[in-house]
Design a protein around this motif. Structure first.
Motif, PDB file in Angstrom:
ATOM      1  N   TYR A  43       0.789  -1.228   0.000  1.00  0.00           N
ATOM      2  CA  TYR A  43       0.000   0.000   0.000  1.00  0.00           C
ATOM      3  C   TYR A  43       0.820   1.278   0.000  1.00  0.00           C
ATOM      4  N   LEU A  44       2.152   1.191  -0.053  1.00  0.00           N
ATOM      5  CA  LEU A  44       2.917   2.422  -0.231  1.00  0.00           C
ATOM      6  C   LEU A  44       4.225   2.162  -0.962  1.00  0.00           C
ATOM      7  N   THR A  45       4.740   3.226  -1.546  1.00  0.00           N
ATOM      8  CA  THR A  45       6.055   3.238  -2.167  1.00  0.00           C
ATOM      9  C   THR A  45       6.934   4.194  -1.371  1.00  0.00           C
ATOM     10  N   PRO A  46       8.062   3.731  -0.824  1.00  0.00           N
ATOM     11  CA  PRO A  46       8.910   4.612  -0.025  1.00  0.00           C
ATOM     12  C   PRO A  46       9.637   5.642  -0.889  1.00  0.00           C
ATOM     13  N   VAL A  47       9.625   6.883  -0.423  1.00  0.00           N
ATOM     14  CA  VAL A  47      10.409   7.973  -1.013  1.00  0.00           C
ATOM     15  C   VAL A  47      11.315   8.470   0.116  1.00  0.00           C
ATOM     16  N   LEU A  48      12.574   8.076   0.073  1.00  0.00           N
ATOM     17  CA  LEU A  48      13.476   8.241   1.199  1.00  0.00           C
ATOM     18  C   LEU A  48      14.296   9.518   1.045  1.00  0.00           C
ATOM     19  N   ILE A  49      14.311  10.356   2.082  1.00  0.00           N
ATOM     20  CA  ILE A  49      14.970  11.655   2.028  1.00  0.00           C
ATOM     21  C   ILE A  49      15.943  11.778   3.187  1.00  0.00           C
ATOM     22  N   GLY A  50      17.198  12.052   2.861  1.00  0.00           N
ATOM     23  CA  GLY A  50      18.230  12.198   3.883  1.00  0.00           C
ATOM     24  C   GLY A  50      19.592  11.957   3.275  1.00  0.00           C
ATOM     25  N   PRO A  51      20.651  11.942   4.089  1.00  0.00           N
ATOM     26  CA  PRO A  51      21.995  11.666   3.569  1.00  0.00           C
ATOM     27  C   PRO A  51      22.056  10.276   2.924  1.00  0.00           C
ATOM     28  N   LYS A  52      22.431  10.230   1.667  1.00  0.00           N
ATOM     29  CA  LYS A  52      22.390   8.971   0.924  1.00  0.00           C
ATOM     30  C   LYS A  52      23.193   7.874   1.600  1.00  0.00           C
ATOM     31  N   ALA A  53      24.400   8.196   2.045  1.00  0.00           N
ATOM     32  CA  ALA A  53      25.252   7.171   2.655  1.00  0.00           C
ATOM     33  C   ALA A  53      24.613   6.609   3.918  1.00  0.00           C
ATOM     34  N   GLY A  54      24.028   7.485   4.723  1.00  0.00           N
ATOM     35  CA  GLY A  54      23.398   7.023   5.964  1.00  0.00           C
ATOM     36  C   GLY A  54      22.188   6.149   5.697  1.00  0.00           C
ATOM     37  N   ILE A  55      21.381   6.533   4.709  1.00  0.00           N
ATOM     38  CA  ILE A  55      20.199   5.735   4.375  1.00  0.00           C
ATOM     39  C   ILE A  55      20.613   4.363   3.849  1.00  0.00           C
ATOM     40  N   GLU A  56      21.591   4.344   2.959  1.00  0.00           N
ATOM     41  CA  GLU A  56      22.029   3.068   2.384  1.00  0.00           C
ATOM     42  C   GLU A  56      22.653   2.166   3.432  1.00  0.00           C
ATOM     43  N   ALA A  57      23.307   2.753   4.436  1.00  0.00           N
ATOM     44  CA  ALA A  57      23.887   1.946   5.511  1.00  0.00           C
ATOM     45  C   ALA A  57      22.787   1.249   6.310  1.00  0.00           C
ATOM     46  N   VAL A  58      21.701   1.947   6.566  1.00  0.00           N
ATOM     47  CA  VAL A  58      20.591   1.334   7.300  1.00  0.00           C
ATOM     48  C   VAL A  58      19.874   0.311   6.419  1.00  0.00           C
ATOM     49  N   LEU A  59      19.679   0.637   5.156  1.00  0.00           N
ATOM     50  CA  LEU A  59      19.014  -0.298   4.253  1.00  0.00           C
ATOM     51  C   LEU A  59      19.775  -1.607   4.154  1.00  0.00           C
ATOM     52  N   GLY A  60      21.092  -1.530   4.286  1.00  0.00           N
ATOM     53  CA  GLY A  60      21.909  -2.740   4.208  1.00  0.00           C
ATOM     54  C   GLY A  60      21.625  -3.733   5.315  1.00  0.00           C
ATOM     55  N   GLN A  61      20.954  -3.270   6.365  1.00  0.00           N
ATOM     56  CA  GLN A  61      20.635  -4.148   7.490  1.00  0.00           C
ATOM     57  C   GLN A  61      19.192  -4.659   7.434  1.00  0.00           C
ATOM     58  N   LEU A  62      18.460  -4.257   6.392  1.00  0.00           N
ATOM     59  CA  LEU A  62      17.048  -4.601   6.306  1.00  0.00           C
ATOM     60  C   LEU A  62      16.745  -5.410   5.055  1.00  0.00           C
ATOM     61  N   GLU A  63      15.568  -6.008   5.047  1.00  0.00           N
ATOM     62  CA  GLU A  63      15.067  -6.670   3.842  1.00  0.00           C
ATOM     63  C   GLU A  63      14.371  -5.605   3.004  1.00  0.00           C
ATOM     64  N   LEU A  70      15.191   7.397  -3.682  1.00  0.00           N
ATOM     65  CA  LEU A  70      16.085   7.971  -2.688  1.00  0.00           C
ATOM     66  C   LEU A  70      16.503   9.376  -3.127  1.00  0.00           C
ATOM     67  N   HIS A  71      16.228  10.353  -2.285  1.00  0.00           N
ATOM     68  CA  HIS A  71      16.615  11.740  -2.546  1.00  0.00           C
ATOM     69  C   HIS A  71      17.708  12.130  -1.550  1.00  0.00           C
ATOM     70  N   ASP A  72      18.903  12.357  -2.056  1.00  0.00           N
ATOM     71  CA  ASP A  72      20.022  12.712  -1.194  1.00  0.00           C
ATOM     72  C   ASP A  72      19.810  14.107  -0.613  1.00  0.00           C
ATOM     73  N   CYS A  73      19.853  14.197   0.705  1.00  0.00           N
ATOM     74  CA  CYS A  73      19.713  15.480   1.408  1.00  0.00           C
ATOM     75  C   CYS A  73      20.916  15.601   2.331  1.00  0.00           C
ATOM     76  N   PRO A  74      21.863  16.460   2.021  1.00  0.00           N
ATOM     77  CA  PRO A  74      23.117  16.526   2.778  1.00  0.00           C
ATOM     78  C   PRO A  74      22.897  16.834   4.260  1.00  0.00           C
TER      79      PRO A  74
END
Length: 307
Positions: A43-63, A70-74
């Motif tokens: 029921y939703l599509t994620p639109v992720l906003i924040g520092p790209k490296a930090g988001i990808e680091a967390v995503l690496g721990q999830l399914e 992903l929108h990079d926000c410094p």
């Protein structure tokens, strides 16, 4: 009338039209886990906003569930400003607070020039599946307006019942909660409740019934109403409770949330799109139902950016 969130979700299917959730401050494990679980349910599509490296680091721990954006926000920039821009540009349908302060989230949302507060009034809306009550029960502001005036309460009723109608409850019944059923000048909320009931009778609050002043037990239990001799066709069958002030709703919601048999959801209403704003201590179940609620409201009302 929906007894559970599952019934509500089945009544308003989102398959094939998932809503785009802008996660402001997405480098947050709890927020990302919630949106990925919701994405898995379709029921939703994620639109992720924040520092790209930090988001990808967390995503690496999830399914991770595809697709997501992903929108990079410094670091140092406010991701909520980017979330608001995406909504205004028609690229997101609602907002979820991630790893940022609530004040940082609300500032761009409420900005008079560039924000989303078109109506000039934002309030909190709760929807709850409570053990022992026969249908989902909505509750007014437990997070935004500390001491609502009569005018505030009227606006709250209008905004919240508009949401209930969009979910299929054609003529919501609202109980204006008080400690007694009689008007007492020493208890100001009873005066407000009686005036709100009169306003609803005059049709000033839309296709809505306001009952009050009334206590919680009479509003939600036919048995209690019969014992106390409270004669109302709406006793024990209301769709929403209007609390007299924020602290009442806040305490009630936290008591209910401590019981695993209950399921709560909440969001901000009144802005151009819903805003999922749960407590930092909220369970994953509450985060998920809040995302579901925002998705349904976004899909069924004109506030959704592409509803």
């Amino acid at each position: 009338m929906y007894a559970t969130f599952a019934e509500l979700q089945a009544a308003i299917p989102l398959a094939g039209r998932p809503q785009r959730c802008a996660v402001a401050g997405a480098a947050d494990a709890h927020a990302l886990e919630a949106v990925m679980l919701a994405a898995r349910e379709g029921y939703l599509t994620p639109v992720l906003i924040g520092p790209k490296a930090g988001i990808e680091a967390v995503l690496g721990q999830l399914e991770v569930v595809e697709p997501y954006l992903l929108h990079d926000c410094p670091e140092g920039d406010n991701p909520a400003e980017a979330a608001v821009r995406l909504v205004r540009d028609g690229e997101a349908d609602f907002i979820l607070k991630g790893n940022l302060q609530t004040s940082d989230l609300l500032r761009p949302v409420l900005n008079k020039q560039t924000g989303l507060n078109d109506r000039g009034f934002v309030t909190h809306f709760g929807l709850m599946q409570l053990h022992g009550y026969h249908k989902l029960l909505a509750m007014s502001d437990s997070a935004v307006i500390p001491h609502p005036t009569l005018a505030d309460k009227a606006r709250i009723v209008e905004v919240c019942t508009e949401a209930l109608r969009s979910l299929g409850i054609a003529r919501p019944v609202v109980a204006a909660l008080c400690a007694a059923e009689t008007v007492n000048p020493k208890i100001p909320e009873t005066i407000d409740a009686a005036e709100l009931a009169a306003m609803s009778e005059r049709g000033e609050l839309g296709d809505t019934v306001v009952v009050g002043p009334v206590s919680f037990d009479l509003a939600t239990s036919r048995e209690a109403a019969a014992i106390k001799g409270y004669d109302s066709p709406y006793a024990g069958d209301v769709d929403m409770v209007l609390v007299p002030e924020m602290v009442t709703g806040n305490v009630m919601s936290k008591i209910w949330n401590a019981d695993d048999r209950n399921t709560l959801a909440g969001c901000l209403l009144g802005a151009r799109v819903p805003v999922a704003l749960t407590s930092r201590s909220a369970s994953m179940k509450e985060k998920l139902t809040s995302l579901l609620l925002c998705s349904l409201l976004s899909a069924t009302t004109s506030t959704g950016a592409h509803a």
